[in-house]
Write a protein that holds these residues in place. Structure first.
Motif, PDB file in Angstrom:
ATOM      1  N   VAL A 184       4.327  11.297   8.969  1.00 16.13           N
ATOM      2  CA  VAL A 184       2.967  10.771   8.974  1.00 16.13           C
ATOM      3  C   VAL A 184       2.933   9.534   8.094  1.00 16.13           C
ATOM      4  CG1 VAL A 184       0.573  11.177   8.332  1.00 16.13           C
ATOM      5  CG2 VAL A 184       1.864  12.948   9.501  1.00 16.13           C
ATOM      6  N   GLU A 185       2.384   8.475   8.643  1.00 15.20           N
ATOM      7  CA  GLU A 185       2.298   7.208   7.930  1.00 15.20           C
ATOM      8  C   GLU A 185       0.830   6.923   7.683  1.00 15.20           C
ATOM      9  OE1 GLU A 185       1.961   2.662   8.563  1.00 15.20           O
ATOM     10  OE2 GLU A 185       0.901   4.358   9.392  1.00 15.20           O
ATOM     11  N   THR A 186       0.492   6.650   6.443  1.00 11.86           N
ATOM     12  CA  THR A 186      -0.895   6.331   6.120  1.00 11.86           C
ATOM     13  C   THR A 186      -0.923   5.007   5.386  1.00 11.86           C
ATOM     14  OG1 THR A 186      -1.234   8.674   5.807  1.00 11.86           O
ATOM     15  CG2 THR A 186      -3.003   7.241   5.112  1.00 11.86           C
ATOM     16  N   ALA A 187      -1.673   4.066   5.895  1.00 17.43           N
ATOM     17  CA  ALA A 187      -1.790   2.776   5.231  1.00 17.43           C
ATOM     18  C   ALA A 187      -3.257   2.501   4.955  1.00 17.43           C
ATOM     19  CB  ALA A 187      -1.200   1.678   6.108  1.00 17.43           C
ATOM     20  N   SER A 188      -3.577   2.256   3.719  1.00 18.86           N
ATOM     21  CA  SER A 188      -4.912   1.738   3.412  1.00 18.86           C
ATOM     22  C   SER A 188      -4.686   0.524   2.535  1.00 18.86           C
ATOM     23  CB  SER A 188      -5.779   2.789   2.728  1.00 18.86           C
ATOM     24  OG  SER A 188      -5.149   3.259   1.566  1.00 18.86           O
ATOM     25  N   LEU A 189      -4.268  -0.542   3.175  1.00 18.65           N
ATOM     26  CA  LEU A 189      -3.843  -1.737   2.461  1.00 18.65           C
ATOM     27  C   LEU A 189      -5.019  -2.569   1.996  1.00 18.65           C
ATOM     28  CD1 LEU A 189      -0.925  -2.777   4.814  1.00 18.65           C
ATOM     29  CD2 LEU A 189      -0.784  -1.561   2.656  1.00 18.65           C
TER      30      LEU A 189
END
Lengths: 395, 336
Positions: A71-76
């Motif tokens: 699972v990849e989570t990005a909150s850039l």
């Protein structure tokens, strides 16, 4: 009579309440059970011991066959990208939100990655015999990569190579390799024991940049206690409790996946494209979509005049860049959204800055700052905007 | 609920346990009940008679008889549901959608912009079923199930037939269970109607052959049909979970249209919540998120983890809302 009746009613209402509690407990208990089950039976290690162990394992052993869910989570902190609907399996969508990726690795260069979307799927399959396939069900296209002899059968590099261009790298291995290379005197490295990831006991390397201009607070890398396979990578921005970027296994199994995962025959009716080895390098086909989100669309042209300032965590990249180039590229977005429109929406949040070198616009996200100068240069790095302005002043 | 009390006094102990005596408006209700008894509506009076018959049988012999009695009650309910003109109309409408999609695709073809799943239908009729289900599972199927579920208890109460239904010593719990089964069967029927209509339209209008899955793998046609079954079953379970939400709402009111509207609004509200990116963490807890996860059956290997999680969510919703329905219905004053 009345009170008995009332009590009976209260008891009846206890049933739905109990049902709700049971469901809530079942939802909440999963992680707790996982944490309690696997005792931290791992011996304590220092960072050096651990890295040596990892290096030894990497040298002497093939990575084990495995499969799992990543699972990849990005909150850039990017301004929300105007993604066209129905492209949930497009690689560009990895830049924001949370995404699930399936990984199968069979050893000997056999690798399959699947990015499921709503009624669609993107697959990368490397059969270990010299060809790799990119299957995009949303467009019904197959891209076939023929790989040079030398790379064949070596750790699935060919498929990974197709992936390195993606700024948000997709397997934990991939990302960990690159991070470890960057770790030198500029970084404080510590080890945490007792982590549990995907039900496995793991060591966690914590890398803290010493450079004060860096936007990165710390990077954690969790390694499986037994196989030293990277299980999770998290990047924390300064002043944030939640990771700005995280990629890790939520489920992993170290048994050999079924061989049919690594075989691919283009389905009847699909468009098949061939890619020669040199074209399979970064730039095609992932970076075309992937890099657009990071404001480096003139990649081929830009590479010529690119240079870097500084070192370690404070590295700033400089590339020639102008908005005029960008509008030329508008055509052929290939279902990945209109890049010009995307850049425009990103530029809305830009801040005007100036210095002795002229003036420009700064875009700040949690992890990356980008400075676009009016004289056609682009500076980017995981540093504060001030550091970018300084770099622009340095000729 | 004086009529039930009367019946209890002349009948058996287990029924009395199921329908506790209620305080209050004894004489008035009794008077109204007797007044209404002669004019109780045509179809429903038959059901009441059956339920009553079931109760009598229940008393005379033990468990096998009880099972048969429940079956008869279920049969009576299903008969009512599937004979009701509005339900038939909804099923016909659902059956028309795959035909309309098929005709539109055949007539106008597809251009570059259409998603591959649509163009694949032209190459393989079997895909029409999946395409139709993916379009209907988000709104039209939940609407149909919501109408039946919302109407289940509130409709009886509104028509004044709930009292008579409970007059029979069938028990409130049993009646609720029968209603739930009825809703589940209707949900399955609705999904099956779409699947069968899609299959037939696909067979008639388009070539049929090995199926290309979302993963790019091609499987034989029988495997494809098996996956149609899995998809239909999964969707039906999802609809049954919504049905229990509707059943719970239905026990709260005597206005069937209110219950139907509340159920449908729940669906729309969940979808709106699910579409807001900032509320992403809530998505896995919404019923609507998991309905479209049936596409896991179209991957290779079948995404059992995602679909299994979806089934668990459906089960959790069914458990909680089934319990709410029971808690409310078993202790409620039935005044109409």
């Amino acid at each position: 009579m009345q009170s008995t009746w009332r009590r009976a009613r209260a008891v009846r209402w206890a049933v739905p309440v109990a049902a709700f509690v049971v469901v809530g407990a079942a939802v909440g208990a999963g992680p707790v059970i996982a944490a309690v089950q696997g005792d931290p039976a791992l011996p304590d290690r220092t960072a050096a011991q651990l890295l040596a162990e990892v290096a030894k394992t990497a040298q002497h052993q093939q990575p084990p066959a495995m499969s799992g869910t990543v699972v990849e989570t990005a909150s850039l902190g990017l301004p929300s990208l105007p993604l066209p609907s129905g492209t949930s399996s497009s690689p560009l969508s990895l830049l924001s939100g949370s995404h699930t990726l399936k990984v199968w690795y069979g050893g000997d260069g056999r690798l399959r990655l699947a990015l499921p979307g709503q009624m669609s799927e993107t697959d990368v399959i490397s059969d270990g015999k010299g060809s790799a396939w990119l299957w995009e069900s949303a467009t019904n296209t197959v891209t076939r990569f023929t790989l040079p002899e030398g790379v064949k059968g070596d750790k699935g590099k060919e498929a990974e190579a197709a992936h390195t261009a993606l700024p948000t790298a997709t397997t934990p291995q991939d990302l960990a390799d690159r991070l470890l290379k960057a770790a030198d005197e500029s970084t404080a490295v510590t080890v945490e024991n007792g982590q549990h990831i995907a039900g496995r006991a793991a060591y966690q390397l914590v890398l803290t940049p010493k450079d004060s201009t860096s936007l990165v607070d710390r990077v954690t890398l969790a390694l499986d206690g037994e196989t030293y396979i990277p299980l999770r990578v998290q990047i924390f921005a300064k002043g944030a409790a939640e990771p700005a970027f995280e990629v890790g296994f939520t489920q992993v199994s170290f048994s050999a996946p079924a061989p049919e995962n690594f075989a691919f025959t283009p389905p009847a009716g699909a468009k098949v494209k061939e890619q020669k080895p040199e074209a399979a390098k970064p730039g095609e086909p992932w970076s075309k979509d992937g890099a657009a989100g990071h404001a480096a669309p003139g990649a081929e042209a830009a590479r010529a005049g690119a240079r870097t300032h500084g070192s370690g965590w404070g590295t700033v990249a400089e590339v020639p860049f102008s908005l005029a180039d960008l509008s030329k590229q508008q055509n052929g977005p290939r279902g990945g959204g209109d890049p010009a429109q995307m850049i425009e929406s990103v530029l809305k949040s830009a801040k005007q800055v100036s210095g002795t070198w002229g003036s420009g616009k700064v875009i700040t996200t949690k992890l990356v700052s980008v400075l676009l100068t009016d004289d056609g240069r682009l500076f980017a790095g995981a540093v504060t905007p001030e550091a970018l302005v300084q770099a622009a002043g340095r000729k | 609920m004086s009529t039930v009390e009367t019946e209890n006094s002349t009948s058996s102990a287990p029924t009395a346990a199921d329908t506790p005596p209620e305080p209050g408006t004894g004489t008035a209700t009794r008077g109204a009940a007797i007044g209404d008894a002669s004019v109780a509506g045509g179809a429903r009076s038959g059901a009441v008679a059956r339920a009553a018959g079931a109760g009598h049988r229940d008393r005379s012999d033990a468990s096998p008889g009880a099972a048969r009695a429940v079956l008869r009650l279920v049969g009576s309910e299903l008969g009512l549901t599937f004979r009701r003109p509005r339900n038939i109309a909804m099923l016909i409408l659902l059956a028309c959608v795959p035909v309309v999609i098929g005709v539109a695709l055949k007539a106008f073809g597809s251009d570059e912009e259409t998603p591959a799943i649509v163009t694949q239908v032209a190459g393989n009729g079997l895909m029409l079923t999946f395409l139709s289900l993916s379009m209907l599972v988000q709104l039209l199927l939940p609407l149909a199930v919501g109408v039946v579920a919302g109407d289940s208890i509130a409709g009886e109460a509104n028509a004044g037939t709930l009292r008579y239904l409970l007059t029979a010593p069938a028990g409130r719990t049993r009646l609720l269970a029968v209603k739930a089964v009825n809703i589940g069967v209707f949900g399955l029927a609705a999904c099956a109607v779409v699947a069968v209509s899609g299959l037939i339209t696909g067979l008639v209008m388009f070539p049929v052959g090995p199926v290309t899955l979302l993963s790019g793998t091609t499987v034989p046609i029988m495997d494809g049909v098996l996956r149609v079954l899995i998809v239909t079953g999964y969707s039906a379970v999802g609809m049954a979970a919504l049905g229990l939400v509707g059943l719970a709402v239905s026990t709260l009111t005597e206005v069937p249209i209110g219950a139907v509207a509340a159920t449908v609004v729940t669906v729309v509200f969940s979808q709106v919540i699910g579409a807001i990116p900032q509320l992403g963490p809530v998505r896995p807890y919404l019923l609507t998120t998991w309905w479209s996860s049936f596409d896991g059956a179209l991957r290779d290997p079948i995404a059992t983890d995602v679909m299994g999680q979806g089934l668990l969510v459906f089960a959790a919703y069914a458990l909680v809302f089934g319990a709410i329905a029971w808690g409310r219905f078993s202790g409620r004053d039935i005044t109409s």
